[in-house]
Design a protein around this motif. Structure first.
Motif, short mmCIF file in Angstrom:
data_model
loop_
_atom_site.label_atom_id
_atom_site.label_comp_id
_atom_site.label_asym_id
_atom_site.label_seq_id
_atom_site.Cartn_x
_atom_site.Cartn_y
_atom_site.Cartn_z
N LEU A 1 -25.66 -25.40 -9.43
CA LEU A 1 -25.70 -27.05 -9.59
C LEU A 1 -25.79 -27.32 -10.45
O LEU A 1 -24.93 -28.40 -11.16
CB LEU A 1 -27.05 -27.47 -8.36
CG LEU A 1 -26.64 -27.13 -7.00
CD1 LEU A 1 -27.78 -28.00 -5.90
CD2 LEU A 1 -25.28 -27.30 -6.35
N ASP A 2 -26.71 -26.93 -11.48
CA ASP A 2 -26.74 -27.46 -12.86
C ASP A 2 -25.47 -27.14 -13.59
O ASP A 2 -25.03 -27.86 -14.37
CB ASP A 2 -27.71 -26.51 -13.55
CG ASP A 2 -29.17 -27.15 -13.20
OD1 ASP A 2 -29.30 -27.84 -12.32
OD2 ASP A 2 -30.36 -25.95 -13.36
N GLU B 1 -12.94 -33.36 -7.29
CA GLU B 1 -12.38 -34.49 -8.42
C GLU B 1 -13.60 -34.91 -8.88
O GLU B 1 -13.58 -35.36 -9.98
CB GLU B 1 -11.62 -35.49 -7.76
CG GLU B 1 -10.35 -34.98 -7.04
CD GLU B 1 -9.21 -34.54 -7.82
OE1 GLU B 1 -9.34 -34.75 -9.07
OE2 GLU B 1 -8.39 -33.90 -7.53
N THR B 2 -14.83 -34.80 -8.25
CA THR B 2 -15.88 -35.48 -8.97
C THR B 2 -17.18 -34.40 -8.79
O THR B 2 -16.89 -33.52 -7.92
CB THR B 2 -16.53 -36.81 -7.89
OG1 THR B 2 -17.04 -36.27 -6.78
CG2 THR B 2 -15.43 -37.71 -8.13
N HIS B 3 -18.09 -34.59 -9.62
CA HIS B 3 -19.15 -33.80 -9.44
C HIS B 3 -20.09 -33.89 -8.26
O HIS B 3 -20.63 -32.82 -7.69
CB HIS B 3 -20.24 -33.83 -10.75
CG HIS B 3 -19.86 -33.58 -12.11
ND1 HIS B 3 -19.49 -34.47 -13.15
CD2 HIS B 3 -19.32 -32.46 -12.60
CE1 HIS B 3 -18.93 -33.86 -14.10
NE2 HIS B 3 -18.99 -32.83 -13.65
N GLU B 4 -20.04 -34.87 -7.53
CA GLU B 4 -20.84 -34.90 -6.38
C GLU B 4 -19.95 -34.20 -5.42
O GLU B 4 -20.54 -33.54 -4.46
CB GLU B 4 -20.77 -36.38 -5.89
CG GLU B 4 -21.79 -37.34 -6.59
CD GLU B 4 -21.10 -37.77 -8.03
OE1 GLU B 4 -19.94 -37.72 -8.31
OE2 GLU B 4 -22.06 -37.73 -8.86
N ASP C 1 -24.77 -23.27 2.85
CA ASP C 1 -25.35 -23.68 3.91
C ASP C 1 -24.82 -22.92 5.15
O ASP C 1 -25.04 -23.07 6.28
CB ASP C 1 -25.65 -25.09 4.18
CG ASP C 1 -26.52 -25.66 3.16
OD1 ASP C 1 -27.16 -25.03 2.80
OD2 ASP C 1 -26.56 -26.92 3.25
N GLY C 2 -23.38 -22.09 4.90
CA GLY C 2 -22.89 -21.53 5.96
C GLY C 2 -21.73 -22.15 6.69
O GLY C 2 -21.48 -21.53 7.81
N LEU C 3 -21.28 -23.06 6.15
CA LEU C 3 -20.13 -23.53 6.48
C LEU C 3 -18.93 -22.45 7.03
O LEU C 3 -18.05 -22.60 7.98
CB LEU C 3 -19.16 -24.44 5.50
CG LEU C 3 -18.10 -25.40 6.16
CD1 LEU C 3 -18.39 -26.03 7.42
CD2 LEU C 3 -17.56 -26.28 4.87
N PHE C 4 -18.70 -21.46 6.12
CA PHE C 4 -17.86 -20.35 6.48
C PHE C 4 -18.43 -18.90 6.63
O PHE C 4 -18.18 -17.94 6.35
CB PHE C 4 -16.84 -20.43 5.28
CG PHE C 4 -16.20 -21.61 4.81
CD1 PHE C 4 -15.30 -22.02 5.96
CD2 PHE C 4 -16.26 -22.26 3.73
CE1 PHE C 4 -14.47 -23.11 5.56
CE2 PHE C 4 -15.58 -23.35 3.44
CZ PHE C 4 -14.70 -24.06 4.24
N ILE D 1 -20.79 -30.40 -5.94
CA ILE D 1 -22.26 -30.16 -5.47
C ILE D 1 -22.13 -29.97 -4.03
O ILE D 1 -22.67 -28.97 -3.13
CB ILE D 1 -23.17 -31.04 -6.01
CG1 ILE D 1 -23.30 -30.65 -7.76
CG2 ILE D 1 -24.37 -31.04 -5.36
CD1 ILE D 1 -23.90 -31.75 -8.47
N GLU D 2 -21.43 -31.05 -3.34
CA GLU D 2 -21.54 -30.90 -1.91
C GLU D 2 -20.62 -29.81 -1.06
O GLU D 2 -21.20 -29.04 -0.29
CB GLU D 2 -20.67 -32.32 -1.39
CG GLU D 2 -21.04 -32.71 -0.03
CD GLU D 2 -19.88 -33.54 0.55
OE1 GLU D 2 -19.98 -34.81 -0.26
OE2 GLU D 2 -19.36 -33.65 1.42
#
Ligand code: AMP
Ligand code: GLY
Length: 435
Positions: free
Chosen positions: A136-137, A163-166, A177-180, A169-170
Motif C-alpha cells: 500500500l505504501d 487511474e487514481t491511487h485510491e 481479500d480473496g476476490l479471485f 489501493i482498493e
C-alpha cells in the motif's frame, strides 16, 4: 509426406471450433474427435465418449483409440496438468506441461522469467498478500496509471488499470481479500505501458518455433474500447501494427530468449505460446504470456492460415517442428466479429433461438462458441455465442463481409461491436500497409 493422423481436440469454445476446422481440413488428418465439443465443433469432429476433466480416463481412451496427437485448447486443462498425464501414457500432446503453462497461470513467474531472460516488459514488483502494508505504501507513491494483477487464473478479470491511487489501493485490497480466491495470494504491481496491443502466436516444440499471422483482439464490450473487459469481442489478422521489423524483434528479443530460458531450466514449452504485446513506436513489450491459443484471435489467424495444420501441431508435439507443413501463414485478411448475449460480460440469459446461420455462411465462416442444440433447435448457451470470420484480399472487404454475415444472424438481445478492425482501416487510410 502426408501423414494419416488420428487426433483428439480438447475444448468447447469458438477457438476450438476454429482449431477443429483447421485440423479436419488438414491433408494429414485421418480422423478427429473432440471433448467436450460444441455443435460447431461436431460438424468437423466425432464426440469422444470421455470427459475432459478425468485425465486418467482420457489418457486410457486415447491409448485404446491409437490417438496420434492430442491438441489442448483451454488454459484450465493445461493448468490442471492434463498434458502431463497424457504424456506419461506415451501420447504426443500439443500443449504445455503444467510447469510450462505456469507462464500463464502465474504472472509473478512470467515476470521472473522475463526478468532473467532480459525480455522487454513493464517494470514490476511482486507482493504477497501478507506484505499488504508495504504494497500500500508502494502504491501510494506509484506513477499513474498503475496496473494491479492477481497472480493466478482469474477468467481474464484479474487485471485492474488504476487511474487514481485510491483505485489502486482498493484493487489491491480486494484481490488480497480473496476476490479471485487463491489467484490473489500473490499480486503483481506494474507500470502502465502505452501503445497498441497485438497478439502473436508461436507454435513451439520446446526449442524451435513458428509464428502464425499476428492478430489484434478487441477486449472491451463496447465500441471505441469502452465498457468492461471481455474475453474478446472481435479480431483481425494479420495485424499490420506487427510489421516485419516488429515481428523480427518479437522473435529475437522475446520468443527466442523465453524458449531458451525455459528449456535451460528443464521446463521446455511445447504448444502455442501466446505473446500479448504492447507496441510503442515499433518497440514491442510483453503485456502477458498465455500458454494456449487466444480467443477470438484464433478464429482470424486460422482463417488465413494455409498449410497442413495437423501435421504442424503433430511435429511440434514430437519436438521436431516442421515448417515445410506451412505454405503461407497469411493468405488474405480475416476479420472476426463476435456475437454475444446481451449483458455479457455480466449476467445474461441463455436459451434463445439462433437463426440465419446458413445465410451468414455465404459471407463468413460461422464459428460456434456458446451454443447448444435442444429438440433440433440451435439455442444460445453462453456469453459469447458465435464468431463470424470473413476472409478477403483486404481488411476493408473483410470487415464489410463480416458485418453482412452479422446482419443475417438473429437471436434475442444479440450484442456486438460495430468497430471491429477500425484501427486497421485507419492505418490503411493513413497510408500504412494493407491490412
Ligand atoms: P492481461 O490479462 O495481463 O493481458 O491484462 C489484460 C489487459 O489489461 C491487457 O490486454 C491490457 O489491455 C491491460 N494491461 C495489462 N497490463 C498492462 C500494462 N502494463 N500496461 C497497460 N495495459 C495493461
Ligand atoms: N483474446 C485474449 C485471450 O484469449 O486471452
Amino acid at each position: 509426406m502426408t501423414l494419416s493422423l488420428r487426433l483428439l481436440l480438447i475444448g468447447s469454445g469458438g477457438r476450438e471450433h476454429a482449431l477443429a476446422r483447421a485440423l479436419a481440413e488438414s491433408p494429414s488428418c485421418a480422423a478427429l474427435w473432440a471433448t467436450p465439443g460444441n455443435p460447431g465443433i461436431f460438424q468437423y469432429a466425432q464426440a469422444a465418449p470421455v470427459s475432459d476433466t478425468d485425465h486418467i480416463a482420457l489418457a486410457a481412451w486415447c491409448v485404446q483409440e491409437h490417438i496420434d496427437c492430442v491438441v489442448i485448447g483451454p488454459d484450465q486443462a493445461l493448468a490442471d496438468g492434463m498434458a502431463d498425464v497424457l504424456r506419461s501414457s506415451g501420447l504426443a500432446v500439443f500443449g504445455p506441461s503444467k510447469a510450462a503453462a505456469r507462464i500463464e497461470w502465474s504472472k509473478a513467474y512470467a515476470k521472473e522469467l522475463m526478468h532473467r531472460a532480459g525480455i522487454p516488459t513493464a517494470a514490476s514488483r511482486t507482493f504477497l498478500k501478507s506484505q499488504g502494508q508495504e504494497a500500500l505504501d508502494y502504491l501510494a507513491n506509484h506513477a499513474l496509471p498503475v496496473v494491479i494483477k492477481a497472480d493466478g487464473l482469474a477468467l481474464g478479470k484479474g487485471v485492474v488499470v488504476a487511474e487514481t491511487h485510491e483505485q489502486a489501493i482498493e484493487a489491491f485490497q480486494s484481490m488480497a481479500d480473496g476476490l479471485f480466491k487463491e489467484a490473489g495470494n500473490t499480486i503483481v504491481v506494474e507500470d502502465f505501458l502505452r501503445g497498441e496491443e497485438a497478439s502473436v502466436f508461436a507454435l513451439c516444440d520446446g526449442q524451435d518455433f513458428l509464428c502464425l499471422a499476428p492478430a489484434q483482439d478487441h477486449k472491451r464490450a463496447f465500441d471505441n474500447d469502452l465498457g468492461k473487459n471481455t474475453g474478446g469481442m472481435g479480431s483481425y489478422a494479420p495485424a499490420a501494427v506487427v510489421d516485419e521489423e516488429v515481428m523480427a524483434r518479437v522473435k529475437l528479443s522475446i520468443i527466442r530468449p523465453l524458449l531458451d530460458v525455459m528449456s535451460n531450466d528443464g521446463n521446455p514449452f511445447i504448444g502455442c505460446l501466446f505473446v500479448g504485446l504492447m507496441i510503442d513506436n515499433g518497440q514491442p513489450s510483453v503485456v502477458e504470456f498465455n500458454a494456449r491459443f487466444g480467443d477470438p484471435e484464433t478464429q482470424s489467424v486460422l482463417s488465413v492460415f494455409d498449410g497442413d495444420f495437423a501435421a504442424l501441431c503433430y511435429s511440434a508435439a514430437l519436438g521436431k517442428l516442421d515448417p515445410s507443413t506451412v505454405q503461407n501463414v497469411a493468405k488474405g485478411v480475416a476479420c472476426t466479429v463476435v456475437l454475444a448475449s446481451g449483458g455479457y460480460p455480466d449476467a445474461y440469459e441463455r436459451g434463445y433461438d439462433v437463426t440465419g446461420l446458413d445465410d451468414a455462411a455465404r459471407y463468413a465462416r460461422v464459428y460456434h462458441a456458446g451454443t447448444k442444440v435442444h429438440d433440433g433447435h440451435l439455442l444460445t448457451n453462453g456469453g459469447r455465442v458465435l464468431g463470424l470470420s470473413a476472409i478477403a484480399p483486404t481488411i476493408a472487404e473483410a470487415i464489410e463481409l463480416a458485418y453482412k454475415a452479422v446482419d443475417c444472424v438473429h437471436f434475442r438481445d444479440k450484442h456486438y461491436r460495430r468497430d471491429i478492425g477500425r484501427r486497421a482501416l485507419q492505418r490503411v487510410e493513413a497510408g500504412g500497409l494493407q491490412s
